[in-house]
Scaffold this motif. Sequence first.
Motif, PDB file in Angstrom:
ATOM      1  N   UNK A 306       5.605  59.681 -22.516  1.00  0.00           N
ATOM      2  CA  UNK A 306       6.524  58.690 -23.037  1.00  0.00           C
ATOM      3  C   UNK A 306       5.886  57.616 -23.894  1.00  0.00           C
ATOM      4  N   UNK A 307       4.585  57.547 -23.953  1.00  0.00           N
ATOM      5  CA  UNK A 307       3.927  56.473 -24.696  1.00  0.00           C
ATOM      6  C   UNK A 307       3.971  56.692 -26.202  1.00  0.00           C
ATOM      7  N   UNK A 308       3.705  57.932 -26.662  1.00  0.00           N
ATOM      8  CA  UNK A 308       3.683  58.220 -28.099  1.00  0.00           C
ATOM      9  C   UNK A 308       3.495  59.710 -28.299  1.00  0.00           C
ATOM     10  N   UNK A 309       3.540  60.140 -29.554  1.00  0.00           N
ATOM     11  CA  UNK A 309       3.390  61.551 -29.897  1.00  0.00           C
ATOM     12  C   UNK A 309       2.009  62.079 -29.488  1.00  0.00           C
ATOM     13  N   UNK A 310       1.940  63.308 -28.969  1.00  0.00           N
ATOM     14  CA  UNK A 310       0.640  63.899 -28.592  1.00  0.00           C
ATOM     15  C   UNK A 310      -0.342  64.042 -29.744  1.00  0.00           C
ATOM     16  N   UNK A 311       0.115  63.925 -31.001  1.00  0.00           N
ATOM     17  CA  UNK A 311      -0.822  64.069 -32.116  1.00  0.00           C
ATOM     18  C   UNK A 311      -1.881  62.972 -32.090  1.00  0.00           C
ATOM     19  N   UNK A 312      -1.557  61.831 -31.460  1.00  0.00           N
ATOM     20  CA  UNK A 312      -2.512  60.724 -31.390  1.00  0.00           C
ATOM     21  C   UNK A 312      -3.524  60.885 -30.252  1.00  0.00           C
ATOM     22  N   UNK A 313      -3.430  61.952 -29.508  1.00  0.00           N
ATOM     23  CA  UNK A 313      -4.408  62.208 -28.434  1.00  0.00           C
ATOM     24  C   UNK A 313      -5.486  63.195 -28.862  1.00  0.00           C
ATOM     25  N   UNK A 314      -5.456  63.662 -30.076  1.00  0.00           N
ATOM     26  CA  UNK A 314      -6.442  64.625 -30.540  1.00  0.00           C
ATOM     27  C   UNK A 314      -7.819  63.975 -30.646  1.00  0.00           C
ATOM     28  N   UNK A 315      -8.838  64.697 -30.186  1.00  0.00           N
ATOM     29  CA  UNK A 315     -10.228  64.257 -30.345  1.00  0.00           C
ATOM     30  C   UNK A 315     -10.656  63.097 -29.477  1.00  0.00           C
ATOM     31  N   UNK A 316      -9.908  62.743 -28.458  1.00  0.00           N
ATOM     32  CA  UNK A 316     -10.221  61.555 -27.661  1.00  0.00           C
ATOM     33  C   UNK A 316     -11.468  61.734 -26.810  1.00  0.00           C
ATOM     34  N   UNK A 317     -12.178  60.609 -26.594  1.00  0.00           N
ATOM     35  CA  UNK A 317     -13.230  60.598 -25.594  1.00  0.00           C
ATOM     36  C   UNK A 317     -14.641  60.385 -26.073  1.00  0.00           C
ATOM     37  N   UNK A 318     -14.920  60.539 -27.343  1.00  0.00           N
ATOM     38  CA  UNK A 318     -16.295  60.415 -27.813  1.00  0.00           C
ATOM     39  C   UNK A 318     -16.463  59.371 -28.884  1.00  0.00           C
ATOM     40  N   UNK A 319     -17.243  59.728 -29.922  1.00  0.00           N
ATOM     41  CA  UNK A 319     -17.496  58.815 -31.032  1.00  0.00           C
ATOM     42  C   UNK A 319     -16.454  59.014 -32.115  1.00  0.00           C
ATOM     43  N   UNK A 320     -16.328  58.010 -32.987  1.00  0.00           N
ATOM     44  CA  UNK A 320     -15.346  58.156 -34.046  1.00  0.00           C
ATOM     45  C   UNK A 320     -15.493  57.116 -35.134  1.00  0.00           C
ATOM     46  N   UNK A 321     -14.917  57.423 -36.273  1.00  0.00           N
ATOM     47  CA  UNK A 321     -14.856  56.515 -37.413  1.00  0.00           C
ATOM     48  C   UNK A 321     -13.424  56.510 -37.937  1.00  0.00           C
ATOM     49  N   UNK A 322     -12.845  55.322 -38.031  1.00  0.00           N
ATOM     50  CA  UNK A 322     -11.472  55.183 -38.526  1.00  0.00           C
ATOM     51  C   UNK A 322     -11.463  54.178 -39.670  1.00  0.00           C
ATOM     52  N   UNK A 323     -10.839  54.554 -40.783  1.00  0.00           N
ATOM     53  CA  UNK A 323     -10.738  53.686 -41.951  1.00  0.00           C
ATOM     54  C   UNK A 323      -9.266  53.558 -42.325  1.00  0.00           C
ATOM     55  N   UNK A 324      -8.810  52.322 -42.457  1.00  0.00           N
ATOM     56  CA  UNK A 324      -7.420  52.071 -42.849  1.00  0.00           C
ATOM     57  C   UNK A 324      -7.403  51.298 -44.160  1.00  0.00           C
ATOM     58  N   UNK A 325      -6.663  51.840 -45.128  1.00  0.00           N
ATOM     59  CA  UNK A 325      -6.533  51.212 -46.433  1.00  0.00           C
ATOM     60  C   UNK A 325      -5.190  50.484 -46.527  1.00  0.00           C
TER      61      UNK A 325
END
Length: 548
Positions: A306-325
């Motif tokens: 119920x929190x949000x779409x499962x697409x936002x759970x992909x790749x969870x748990x490790x390192x990451x880089x996110x860039x927002x323009x």
Amino acid sequence: MNKSFWNVLKVSPVLFAATLFAANSALASEVNEQVTNVAQLSQASDSMAQVTSVSQFSDVQPTDWAFQALQSLVERYGCIAGYPNATYRGNRALTRYEFAAGLNACLDRVNELIATATADLVTKEDLATLQRLQEEFSAELATLRGRVDALEARTAELEANQFSTTTKLVGEAIFDVSQAFGDRVAVGGNANPTRDLDANTTFDDRVRLNLLSSFTGKDQLQVRLQAGNIVNNASVTGTNMTRLAYADFTGTSGNEVQIDKINYAFNLSDAVRIKIDANGAELYENTNVFNPDFRSSGTGAISRYGRFSPIYRQGSGGAGLTVTFNPKGTFSLTGAYLAPKASSPNDGFGVFDGDYAAFGQIEFKPSKQLNIGIAYAHTYDGGTTSPTGLASNNVNFTGSTGSAFAISPFGTTTATTGNHYGVQATFQPNSKFTVGGWFGYSNAIAESGVNRGRDADVIYWAASLGIKDFGKEGNVLGILFGQPPKVTDNDDAAREDRNDAYHLEALYKVKVSNNIQVTPGVLVIFNPEHNDNNDTVYVGTLRTTFTF
């Protein structure tokens, strides 16, 4: 003020205008603000600077009505201070205390001039006026001095005992009472359930402490400590569809403290925001998920789905880089790369050789009322065991939401590539109502084992309604309905879901205070595991969330 004061002003109207400007200086403003906020007192000393020419003020023009009076005070008496950004802010409202503070500053300067034998700069009329003004405000000046002395003492104590000049502590503690109900433990496929669902009432907790540090004012270093014992109740219900939003543990943590998240976010420019996750990277914490009332695990929906779409759970748990323009613009673009097994150097692991998720999202925000997002993720999940032997890394295609077939379309150890597509939207017709929803489609391709080359299709959808101030200001009534991830077509026919499961959730967030929220809620899963042979499963919960 009494009548005598106004008579005094007739002696020298120019002097009054000048004194009024002086009292409206940054010094008076800061003193008044310190009275209402002790924590800011230590910063006040850096907020003003003495000027020697009125031309140093960028917001004071020769055409201003009090320009000459201000120029006289600056150049004759030197008792005007401004802000570090070269502004004077002369149009602010003036209190009696502020007037007294500005007057006192000029009186101190006049006394200095007299003491240094430069009293000829001060006329008898000016001195007479100043004396009468000093008498008029003697009570306020005495009160102000006493309050400032007290504030200085309290500020010194705060500075001596403060935790950090750059770091804030933000905490959250959840206490939860819950129980699952139903006749039989759910099973997948077309099988018939055989075991009775025997669940006990549980009392659980989860605590998070966030250390949030900023070094420039526009960046943030987050270090999060977490402990808890709220487990996934799929072990008693037979399905992940009943998983609670805040069930983050396997049951072996025993309230042991873990550093579960470290990241650093900063602005490359006004239009580019970058976030680097060292561990615990999660897309849903780095981008808009279009479900503002229910996205939080502590104060949002009671279920994981119920929190949000499962697409936002992909790749969870490790390192990451996110860039927002252009994060604050009508259109914004987010790109991310997450590597769940980035910390291991073994073959099949690391940043580029192991599991990963490449994510992109376009947001369209024409107004505060309407937000729309289109997202895509390309993923690889190796379905392997950790080389240390301490953790299992089974394929998790839909982020532990939906049926067992949707989570592992070809089996728990079959390497799987995925292409995920999602459309999300939020609509707020007014301040009380929020309508949201999402639809997602994923295509899974087997990359190893006997199913290598086969593919499967997964779909899911949901809609949510949030009603603010329902019953009482600050309370929120929430209703969510949808279909958790389902395998609609699979080349491995034995792992295809045959029927339709539905998710119904109702909750009521009660605002006890600014720091305490109590949320009773119920979760109903019809045809769990997309198998109509299964009985309906219910989960009741009472969540209490403390924030500090």
